[in-house]
Write a protein that holds these residues in place. Structure first.
Motif, PDB file in Angstrom:
ATOM      1  N   MET A   1      85.607 172.440  17.146  1.00 42.88           N
ATOM      2  CA  MET A   1      86.175 172.698  18.438  1.00 42.88           C
ATOM      3  C   MET A   1      85.068 173.013  19.440  1.00 42.88           C
ATOM      4  SD  MET A   1      89.131 175.358  19.512  1.00 42.88           S
ATOM      5  CE  MET A   1      88.206 176.784  19.990  1.00 42.88           C
ATOM      6  N   LEU A   2      84.089 173.765  19.023  1.00 45.79           N
ATOM      7  CA  LEU A   2      82.989 174.104  19.918  1.00 45.79           C
ATOM      8  C   LEU A   2      82.195 172.861  20.292  1.00 45.79           C
ATOM      9  CD1 LEU A   2      81.466 176.356  21.335  1.00 45.79           C
ATOM     10  CD2 LEU A   2      80.091 176.624  19.279  1.00 45.79           C
ATOM     11  N   LEU A   3      82.042 171.947  19.364  1.00 49.50           N
ATOM     12  CA  LEU A   3      81.338 170.698  19.645  1.00 49.50           C
ATOM     13  C   LEU A   3      82.091 169.875  20.690  1.00 49.50           C
ATOM     14  CD1 LEU A   3      78.980 168.821  18.951  1.00 49.50           C
ATOM     15  CD2 LEU A   3      80.408 167.847  17.167  1.00 49.50           C
ATOM     16  N   ALA A   4      83.421 169.850  20.606  1.00 48.86           N
ATOM     17  CA  ALA A   4      84.230 169.124  21.590  1.00 48.86           C
ATOM     18  C   ALA A   4      84.102 169.762  22.967  1.00 48.86           C
ATOM     19  CB  ALA A   4      85.690 169.094  21.154  1.00 48.86           C
ATOM     20  N   VAL A   6      81.505 171.485  24.139  1.00 51.77           N
ATOM     21  CA  VAL A   6      80.159 171.202  24.646  1.00 51.77           C
ATOM     22  C   VAL A   6      80.050 169.747  25.087  1.00 51.77           C
ATOM     23  CG1 VAL A   6      77.729 171.065  23.984  1.00 51.77           C
ATOM     24  CG2 VAL A   6      79.081 173.048  23.332  1.00 51.77           C
ATOM     25  N   ALA A   7      80.613 168.833  24.298  1.00 55.09           N
ATOM     26  CA  ALA A   7      80.582 167.422  24.674  1.00 55.09           C
ATOM     27  C   ALA A   7      81.395 167.173  25.940  1.00 55.09           C
ATOM     28  CB  ALA A   7      81.114 166.561  23.534  1.00 55.09           C
ATOM     29  N   GLY A   8      82.548 167.816  26.059  1.00 58.23           N
ATOM     30  CA  GLY A   8      83.361 167.676  27.260  1.00 58.23           C
ATOM     31  C   GLY A   8      82.651 168.211  28.490  1.00 58.23           C
ATOM     32  N   TYR A   9      81.950 169.317  28.337  1.00 52.57           N
ATOM     33  CA  TYR A   9      81.195 169.870  29.458  1.00 52.57           C
ATOM     34  C   TYR A   9      80.034 168.955  29.828  1.00 52.57           C
ATOM     35  CZ  TYR A   9      78.609 173.115  32.367  1.00 52.57           C
ATOM     36  OH  TYR A   9      77.944 173.692  33.419  1.00 52.57           O
ATOM     37  N   GLY A  10      79.413 168.366  28.816  1.00 55.12           N
ATOM     38  CA  GLY A  10      78.284 167.480  29.080  1.00 55.12           C
ATOM     39  C   GLY A  10      78.694 166.183  29.751  1.00 55.12           C
ATOM     40  N   PHE A  11      79.832 165.629  29.352  1.00 58.19           N
ATOM     41  CA  PHE A  11      80.262 164.345  29.909  1.00 58.19           C
ATOM     42  C   PHE A  11      81.078 164.475  31.185  1.00 58.19           C
ATOM     43  CE2 PHE A  11      79.763 162.887  25.408  1.00 58.19           C
ATOM     44  CZ  PHE A  11      78.720 162.019  25.668  1.00 58.19           C
ATOM     45  N   GLY A  12      81.875 165.535  31.304  1.00 63.19           N
ATOM     46  CA  GLY A  12      82.786 165.600  32.434  1.00 63.19           C
ATOM     47  C   GLY A  12      82.698 166.854  33.280  1.00 63.19           C
ATOM     48  N   GLY A  13      81.947 167.827  32.863  1.00 62.62           N
ATOM     49  CA  GLY A  13      81.832 169.040  33.647  1.00 62.62           C
ATOM     50  C   GLY A  13      82.804 170.124  33.201  1.00 62.62           C
ATOM     51  N   THR A  14      82.945 171.099  34.062  1.00 59.90           N
ATOM     52  CA  THR A  14      83.739 172.283  33.727  1.00 59.90           C
ATOM     53  C   THR A  14      85.218 171.965  33.560  1.00 59.90           C
ATOM     54  OG1 THR A  14      82.184 173.586  35.032  1.00 59.90           O
ATOM     55  CG2 THR A  14      84.248 174.636  34.465  1.00 59.90           C
ATOM     56  N   VAL A  18      87.449 172.850  30.262  1.00 65.49           N
ATOM     57  CA  VAL A  18      88.623 173.729  30.319  1.00 65.49           C
ATOM     58  C   VAL A  18      89.852 173.011  29.766  1.00 65.49           C
ATOM     59  CG1 VAL A  18      90.211 174.891  31.902  1.00 65.49           C
ATOM     60  CG2 VAL A  18      87.752 175.151  32.194  1.00 65.49           C
ATOM     61  N   ALA A  19      90.029 171.736  30.133  1.00 67.21           N
ATOM     62  CA  ALA A  19      91.165 170.963  29.627  1.00 67.21           C
ATOM     63  C   ALA A  19      91.097 170.831  28.109  1.00 67.21           C
ATOM     64  CB  ALA A  19      91.197 169.587  30.281  1.00 67.21           C
ATOM     65  N   LEU A  20      89.924 170.569  27.564  1.00 67.50           N
ATOM     66  CA  LEU A  20      89.780 170.467  26.109  1.00 67.50           C
ATOM     67  C   LEU A  20      90.031 171.813  25.433  1.00 67.50           C
ATOM     68  CD1 LEU A  20      86.703 168.110  25.669  1.00 67.50           C
ATOM     69  CD2 LEU A  20      89.071 167.660  25.046  1.00 67.50           C
ATOM     70  N   GLY A  21      89.614 172.883  26.074  1.00 74.15           N
ATOM     71  CA  GLY A  21      89.870 174.211  25.525  1.00 74.15           C
ATOM     72  C   GLY A  21      91.349 174.530  25.458  1.00 74.15           C
ATOM     73  N   ILE A  22      92.076 174.163  26.517  1.00 74.62           N
ATOM     74  CA  ILE A  22      93.518 174.406  26.537  1.00 74.62           C
ATOM     75  C   ILE A  22      94.226 173.522  25.521  1.00 74.62           C
ATOM     76  CG2 ILE A  22      95.594 174.170  27.961  1.00 74.62           C
ATOM     77  CD1 ILE A  22      93.819 175.047  30.336  1.00 74.62           C
ATOM     78  N   LEU A  23      93.834 172.255  25.451  1.00 76.21           N
ATOM     79  CA  LEU A  23      94.492 171.335  24.524  1.00 76.21           C
ATOM     80  C   LEU A  23      94.155 171.624  23.060  1.00 76.21           C
ATOM     81  CD1 LEU A  23      94.195 167.989  26.491  1.00 76.21           C
ATOM     82  CD2 LEU A  23      96.229 169.388  26.129  1.00 76.21           C
ATOM     83  N   SER A  24      93.092 172.370  22.811  1.00 80.62           N
ATOM     84  CA  SER A  24      92.752 172.695  21.429  1.00 80.62           C
ATOM     85  C   SER A  24      93.446 173.965  20.937  1.00 80.62           C
ATOM     86  CB  SER A  24      91.238 172.851  21.291  1.00 80.62           C
ATOM     87  OG  SER A  24      90.804 173.987  22.009  1.00 80.62           O
ATOM     88  N   LEU A  25      94.197 174.647  21.800  1.00 83.48           N
ATOM     89  CA  LEU A  25      94.880 175.871  21.374  1.00 83.48           C
ATOM     90  C   LEU A  25      95.868 175.644  20.229  1.00 83.48           C
ATOM     91  CD1 LEU A  25      95.518 177.752  24.721  1.00 83.48           C
ATOM     92  CD2 LEU A  25      93.990 178.396  22.879  1.00 83.48           C
TER      93      LEU A  25
END
Length: 64
Positions: A1-4, A6-14, A18-25
């Protein structure tokens, strides 16, 4: 989950992170759920609630 995240922040920004963090709940709740399954239901309801709020904000932005 942490890798996703970091990758989401690297490719798309904050916003993507945040969207990946919410969807991973739900996945996180499923992994650490108790015997009655309460956390999974609450996480799913939280994701649905946040999704509806984002949809309403997007519809307001489209109409104005």
């Amino acid at each position: 989950m942490l890798l996703a995240l970091v990758a989401g922040y690297g490719f798309g920004g904050t916003s993507v992170a945040v969207a990946l963090g919410i969807l991973s709940l739900p996945a996180l709740a499923w992994a650490f759920d108790n015997d009655s399954g309460t956390f999974l239901i609450l996480a799913t309801l939280l994701v649905i609630t946040i999704g509806i709020m984002v949809l309403l904000i997007a519809l307001m932005a489209i109409t104005h």
